[in-house]
Design an enzyme around this catalytic site. Structure first.
Site, PDB file in Angstrom:
ATOM      1  N   PRO A 168      36.595  35.155  17.634  1.00 15.83           N
ATOM      2  CA  PRO A 168      36.821  34.547  18.951  1.00 15.83           C
ATOM      3  C   PRO A 168      36.140  33.174  19.072  1.00 15.83           C
ATOM      4  CG  PRO A 168      36.249  36.855  19.188  1.00 15.83           C
ATOM      5  CD  PRO A 168      36.008  36.496  17.746  1.00 15.83           C
ATOM      6  N   GLN A 215      35.390  31.473  21.910  1.00 13.49           N
ATOM      7  CA  GLN A 215      34.427  31.327  23.014  1.00 13.49           C
ATOM      8  C   GLN A 215      34.264  32.664  23.725  1.00 13.49           C
ATOM      9  OE1 GLN A 215      36.100  28.432  25.692  1.00 13.49           O
ATOM     10  NE2 GLN A 215      37.877  29.686  26.150  1.00 13.49           N
ATOM     11  N   GLU A 241      40.644  47.583  19.193  1.00 12.73           N
ATOM     12  CA  GLU A 241      41.640  48.515  19.731  1.00 12.73           C
ATOM     13  C   GLU A 241      41.047  49.914  19.890  1.00 12.73           C
ATOM     14  OE1 GLU A 241      44.027  47.356  21.141  1.00 12.73           O
ATOM     15  OE2 GLU A 241      45.278  45.994  19.972  1.00 12.73           O
ATOM     16  N   ARG A 256      29.004  31.955  21.908  1.00 10.06           N
ATOM     17  CA  ARG A 256      28.715  33.328  22.327  1.00 10.06           C
ATOM     18  C   ARG A 256      27.641  33.238  23.414  1.00 10.06           C
ATOM     19  NH1 ARG A 256      32.438  33.887  19.421  1.00 10.06           N
ATOM     20  NH2 ARG A 256      32.831  35.458  17.809  1.00 10.06           N
ATOM     21  N   GLY A 290      31.006  25.902  13.451  1.00  7.70           N
ATOM     22  CA  GLY A 290      29.847  26.272  14.277  1.00  7.70           C
ATOM     23  C   GLY A 290      30.037  25.929  15.749  1.00  7.70           C
ATOM     24  N   TYR A 341      37.969  47.967  15.568  1.00  5.71           N
ATOM     25  CA  TYR A 341      36.904  47.995  16.582  1.00  5.71           C
ATOM     26  C   TYR A 341      37.486  47.701  17.964  1.00  5.71           C
ATOM     27  CZ  TYR A 341      32.348  46.850  18.708  1.00  5.71           C
ATOM     28  OH  TYR A 341      31.232  46.828  19.508  1.00  5.71           O
ATOM     29  N   ARG A 389      25.012  40.387  11.820  1.00  9.31           N
ATOM     30  CA  ARG A 389      25.251  39.707  13.099  1.00  9.31           C
ATOM     31  C   ARG A 389      24.503  38.382  13.096  1.00  9.31           C
ATOM     32  NH1 ARG A 389      25.189  44.695  17.398  1.00  9.31           N
ATOM     33  NH2 ARG A 389      24.017  45.807  15.825  1.00  9.31           N
ATOM     34  N   VAL A 390      24.973  37.468  13.956  1.00 10.30           N
ATOM     35  CA  VAL A 390      24.521  36.091  13.816  1.00 10.30           C
ATOM     36  C   VAL A 390      23.026  35.921  14.100  1.00 10.30           C
ATOM     37  CG1 VAL A 390      25.163  35.329  16.161  1.00 10.30           C
ATOM     38  CG2 VAL A 390      25.165  33.704  14.272  1.00 10.30           C
TER      39      VAL A 390
HETATM   40  P1  NAD Z   1      24.259  50.024  15.830  1.00 15.84           P
HETATM   41  O1  NAD Z   1      25.193  49.921  14.672  1.00 15.84           O
HETATM   42  O2  NAD Z   1      22.847  49.567  15.659  1.00 15.84           O
HETATM   43  O3  NAD Z   1      24.221  51.509  16.397  1.00 15.84           O
HETATM   44  C1  NAD Z   1      25.330  52.368  16.373  1.00 15.84           C
HETATM   45  C2  NAD Z   1      24.829  53.776  16.083  1.00 15.84           C
HETATM   46  O4  NAD Z   1      25.954  54.665  16.057  1.00 15.84           O
HETATM   47  C3  NAD Z   1      24.140  53.897  14.723  1.00 15.84           C
HETATM   48  O5  NAD Z   1      22.929  54.601  14.849  1.00 15.84           O
HETATM   49  C4  NAD Z   1      25.159  54.667  13.874  1.00 15.84           C
HETATM   50  O6  NAD Z   1      24.557  55.404  12.831  1.00 15.84           O
HETATM   51  C5  NAD Z   1      25.815  55.531  14.932  1.00 15.84           C
HETATM   52  N1  NAD Z   1      27.153  56.012  14.555  1.00 15.84           N
HETATM   53  C6  NAD Z   1      28.182  55.302  14.021  1.00 15.84           C
HETATM   54  N2  NAD Z   1      29.248  56.101  13.828  1.00 15.84           N
HETATM   55  C7  NAD Z   1      28.880  57.352  14.259  1.00 15.84           C
HETATM   56  C8  NAD Z   1      29.532  58.617  14.322  1.00 15.84           C
HETATM   57  N3  NAD Z   1      30.803  58.763  13.907  1.00 15.84           N
HETATM   58  N4  NAD Z   1      28.848  59.675  14.818  1.00 15.84           N
HETATM   59  C9  NAD Z   1      27.567  59.550  15.242  1.00 15.84           C
HETATM   60  N5  NAD Z   1      26.887  58.379  15.208  1.00 15.84           N
HETATM   61  C10 NAD Z   1      27.556  57.298  14.715  1.00 15.84           C
HETATM   62  O7  NAD Z   1      24.949  49.220  17.039  1.00 15.84           O
HETATM   63  P2  NAD Z   1      24.370  48.813  18.469  1.00 15.84           P
HETATM   64  O8  NAD Z   1      24.262  47.348  18.512  1.00 15.84           O
HETATM   65  O9  NAD Z   1      23.196  49.636  18.821  1.00 15.84           O
HETATM   66  O10 NAD Z   1      25.611  49.221  19.389  1.00 15.84           O
HETATM   67  C11 NAD Z   1      25.611  50.423  20.154  1.00 15.84           C
HETATM   68  C12 NAD Z   1      26.887  50.502  20.955  1.00 15.84           C
HETATM   69  O11 NAD Z   1      27.014  49.369  21.819  1.00 15.84           O
HETATM   70  C13 NAD Z   1      28.155  50.534  20.086  1.00 15.84           C
HETATM   71  O12 NAD Z   1      29.079  51.435  20.650  1.00 15.84           O
HETATM   72  C14 NAD Z   1      28.669  49.124  20.182  1.00 15.84           C
HETATM   73  O13 NAD Z   1      30.064  49.061  20.020  1.00 15.84           O
HETATM   74  C15 NAD Z   1      28.244  48.717  21.589  1.00 15.84           C
HETATM   75  N6  NAD Z   1      28.100  47.263  21.701  1.00 15.84           N
HETATM   76  C16 NAD Z   1      27.026  46.620  21.162  1.00 15.84           C
HETATM   77  C17 NAD Z   1      26.924  45.239  21.264  1.00 15.84           C
HETATM   78  C18 NAD Z   1      25.752  44.465  20.707  1.00 15.84           C
HETATM   79  O14 NAD Z   1      25.737  43.247  20.797  1.00 15.84           O
HETATM   80  N7  NAD Z   1      24.745  45.102  20.157  1.00 15.84           N
HETATM   81  C19 NAD Z   1      27.933  44.509  21.913  1.00 15.84           C
HETATM   82  C20 NAD Z   1      29.019  45.202  22.426  1.00 15.84           C
HETATM   83  C21 NAD Z   1      29.088  46.581  22.337  1.00 15.84           C
HETATM   84  N1  UDP Z   2      28.346  33.849  12.525  1.00 17.56           N
HETATM   85  C1  UDP Z   2      27.887  32.767  11.796  1.00 17.56           C
HETATM   86  N2  UDP Z   2      27.034  33.026  10.763  1.00 17.56           N
HETATM   87  C2  UDP Z   2      26.607  34.259  10.434  1.00 17.56           C
HETATM   88  C3  UDP Z   2      27.065  35.364  11.200  1.00 17.56           C
HETATM   89  C4  UDP Z   2      27.948  35.114  12.234  1.00 17.56           C
HETATM   90  O1  UDP Z   2      28.236  31.610  12.064  1.00 17.56           O
HETATM   91  O2  UDP Z   2      25.820  34.391   9.475  1.00 17.56           O
HETATM   92  C5  UDP Z   2      29.244  33.601  13.680  1.00 17.56           C
HETATM   93  C6  UDP Z   2      30.514  34.457  13.702  1.00 17.56           C
HETATM   94  O3  UDP Z   2      31.545  33.823  12.964  1.00 17.56           O
HETATM   95  C7  UDP Z   2      30.816  34.501  15.196  1.00 17.56           C
HETATM   96  C8  UDP Z   2      29.421  34.450  15.858  1.00 17.56           C
HETATM   97  O4  UDP Z   2      28.541  33.953  14.848  1.00 17.56           O
HETATM   98  O5  UDP Z   2      31.543  33.375  15.594  1.00 17.56           O
HETATM   99  C9  UDP Z   2      28.929  35.809  16.337  1.00 17.56           C
HETATM  100  O6  UDP Z   2      29.052  36.726  15.263  1.00 17.56           O
HETATM  101  P1  UDP Z   2      28.528  38.224  15.344  1.00 17.56           P
HETATM  102  O7  UDP Z   2      28.998  38.888  14.100  1.00 17.56           O
HETATM  103  O8  UDP Z   2      27.077  38.249  15.651  1.00 17.56           O
HETATM  104  O9  UDP Z   2      29.242  38.845  16.634  1.00 17.56           O
HETATM  105  P2  UDP Z   2      30.745  38.836  17.201  1.00 17.56           P
HETATM  106  O10 UDP Z   2      31.612  37.944  16.370  1.00 17.56           O
HETATM  107  O11 UDP Z   2      31.161  40.251  17.120  1.00 17.56           O
HETATM  108  O12 UDP Z   2      30.589  38.315  18.569  1.00 17.56           O
END
Ligand code: NAD
Ligand code: UDP
Ligand code: UDP
Length: 318
Positions: free
Chosen positions: A278, A280, A151, A215, A211, A149, A190-191
């Site tokens: 990560p 923080q 890279e 974030r 804990g 993710y 996700r958390v």
């Molecule tokens: P999500 O998983 O709910 O949505 C991603 C969508 O992409 C899904 O509908 C999935 O089916 C589609 N998808 C995956 N691979 C695909 C492919 N090869 N071709 C076509 N569609 C494909 O995630 P989200 O939270 O809505 O995230 C959307 C974007 O924002 C992502 O690029 C993610 O990396 C970025 N992002 C989200 C967060 C967050 O906190 N939600 C944080 C940082 C970055």
């Molecule tokens: N986390 C947790 N319990 C859960 C899910 C996630 O303590 O049930 C922690 C996880 O280890 C991370 C933070 O919550 O430190 C955020 O995780 P998330 O997967 O939502 O996002 P990301 O790590 O990609 O920021």
């Protein structure tokens, strides 16, 4: 919406959490919206309320394959975002970010369309600089379980900037920090979704590690406002720009708040901390404030209340 400002807009990943909220806003504004999604993590359900709108069209498509459509703007969101999902098929995750970016940039180049990339705070890895400004290059493990993710997204940013320099594309690179809200998938790991679903079901709240890791959580409406402002910004503003809420919480603090807001009697249960998690994360949003006049407005407690109300409608409670 005036006819002149009506645009044809492509949203990849439109069936996902953020994509579905973005489509709502674009359709509401009167644009012609096409979304392309392979439904890996997204759901048609997220878009059910738009299907009868004349200015909305759904397309099953995997962005790792070429796509030929005619549009004015492209939002490239396709990519699984939750660690559980993106680690499920890591090779496909990198392909989605890298081949997906090449195809969407090739499309944008042919059409001379403006293109926005949903990048991520994960490009900073496990940061040694806190809070993170855009000028920080990050500390990322290239061979760990999160690397597909992190890279992949870093390479996508490289491609965006090389298409900008080499082919003069109008690009917008948005570094999204943890975002939450209605339509998160209840099982995506996700958390915020995990804690709320566990609290509503009276199950143990799973805290990874002690804990103490932090974030910064942004409510989805604020995030989409930032995305729309970035797309509409001056042609010479490429980003990268951080969009997120600078309020910072430990996972223990988040768990306590979710328990309070749900009136749940769930207990905390500690599980091992995943590799390369990560410690923080907090955005420095000075650039977004100055360039986009953007800042988040929804406080964590208010946003969690809305999210909890949503999950009450989709989660079976014991
Ligand atoms: P999500 O998983 O709910 O949505 C991603 C969508 O992409 C899904 O509908 C999935 O089916 C589609 N998808 C995956 N691979 C695909 C492919 N090869 N071709 C076509 N569609 C494909 O995630 P989200 O939270 O809505 O995230 C959307 C974007 O924002 C992502 O690029 C993610 O990396 C970025 N992002 C989200 C967060 C967050 O906190 N939600 C944080 C940082 C970055
Ligand atoms: N986390 C947790 N319990 C859960 C899910 C996630 O303590 O049930 C922690 C996880 O280890 C991370 C933070 O919550 O430190 C955020 O995780 P998330 O997967 O939502 O996002 P990301 O790590 O990609 O920021
Ligand atoms: N591409 C696409 N739709 C288009 C134009 C291009 O999906 O309308 C894809 C195509 O697969 C191509 C990639 O984008 O390989 C990169 O396009 P570019 O023009 O940059 O390079 P090239 O065609 O030389 O590979």
């Amino acid at each position: 919406m005036k006819a002149l400002s009506r645009k044809r807009v492509l949203v990849t990943g439109g069936a996902g959490f953020l994509g579905s909220h973005l489509c709502d806003r674009l359709v509401e504004a009167g644009h012609d919206v096409i979304y392309a999604d392979n439904f890996f993590t997204g759901s048609k359900q997220n878009e059910a309320h738009l299907l009868d709108k004349p200015n909305f069209e759904l397309m099953r498509h995997d962005v790792t394959f070429p796509l030929y459509v005619e549009v004015d703007e492209i939002y490239n969101l396709a990519c699984p975002a939750s660690p559980v999902h993106y680690q499920h098929d890591p090779v496909q995750t990198t392909k989605t970010s890298v081949h997906g970016a090449i195809n969407m940039l090739g499309l944008a180049k042919r059409l001379r369309a403006r293109i926005l990339q949903a990048s991520t705070s994960e490009v900073y890895g496990d940061p040694e600089v806190h809070p993170q400004p855009e000028s920080y290059w990050g500390k990322v493990n290239p061979i760990g379980i999160r690397s597909c993710y992190d890279e992949g997204k870093r390479c996508a940013e490289t491609l965006f900037f090389d298409y900008h320099r080499q082919h003069h594309l109008e690009i917008k690179v948005m570094r999204i920090f943890n975002t939450y809200g209605p339509r998160m998938h209840p099982n995506d790991g996700r958390v915020v979704s995990n804690f709320i679903v566990q609290a509503l079901r009276g199950e143990d709240i799973t805290i990874y590690g002690d804990g103490g890791q932090t974030r910064s959580f942004c409510f989805v409406d604020d995030l989409i406002n930032g995305m729309l402002k970035l797309m509409a910004s001056d042609a010479d503003f490429t980003g990268p720009v951080n969009i997120g809420n600078p309020g910072e919480s430990s996972m223990l603090e988040l768990a306590e708040l979710v328990l309070k807001l749900t009136n749940s009697r769930s207990k905390l249960k500690h599980l091992p901390l995943p590799q390369d998690d990560p410690k923080q994360r907090r955005p420095d949003i000075t650039l977004a404030k100055n360039k986009l006049d953007w800042a988040p407005h929804v406080a964590l407690e208010a946003g969690l209340r809305k999210t909890i109300d949503y999950f009450k409608t989709v989660v079976t409670q014991h």
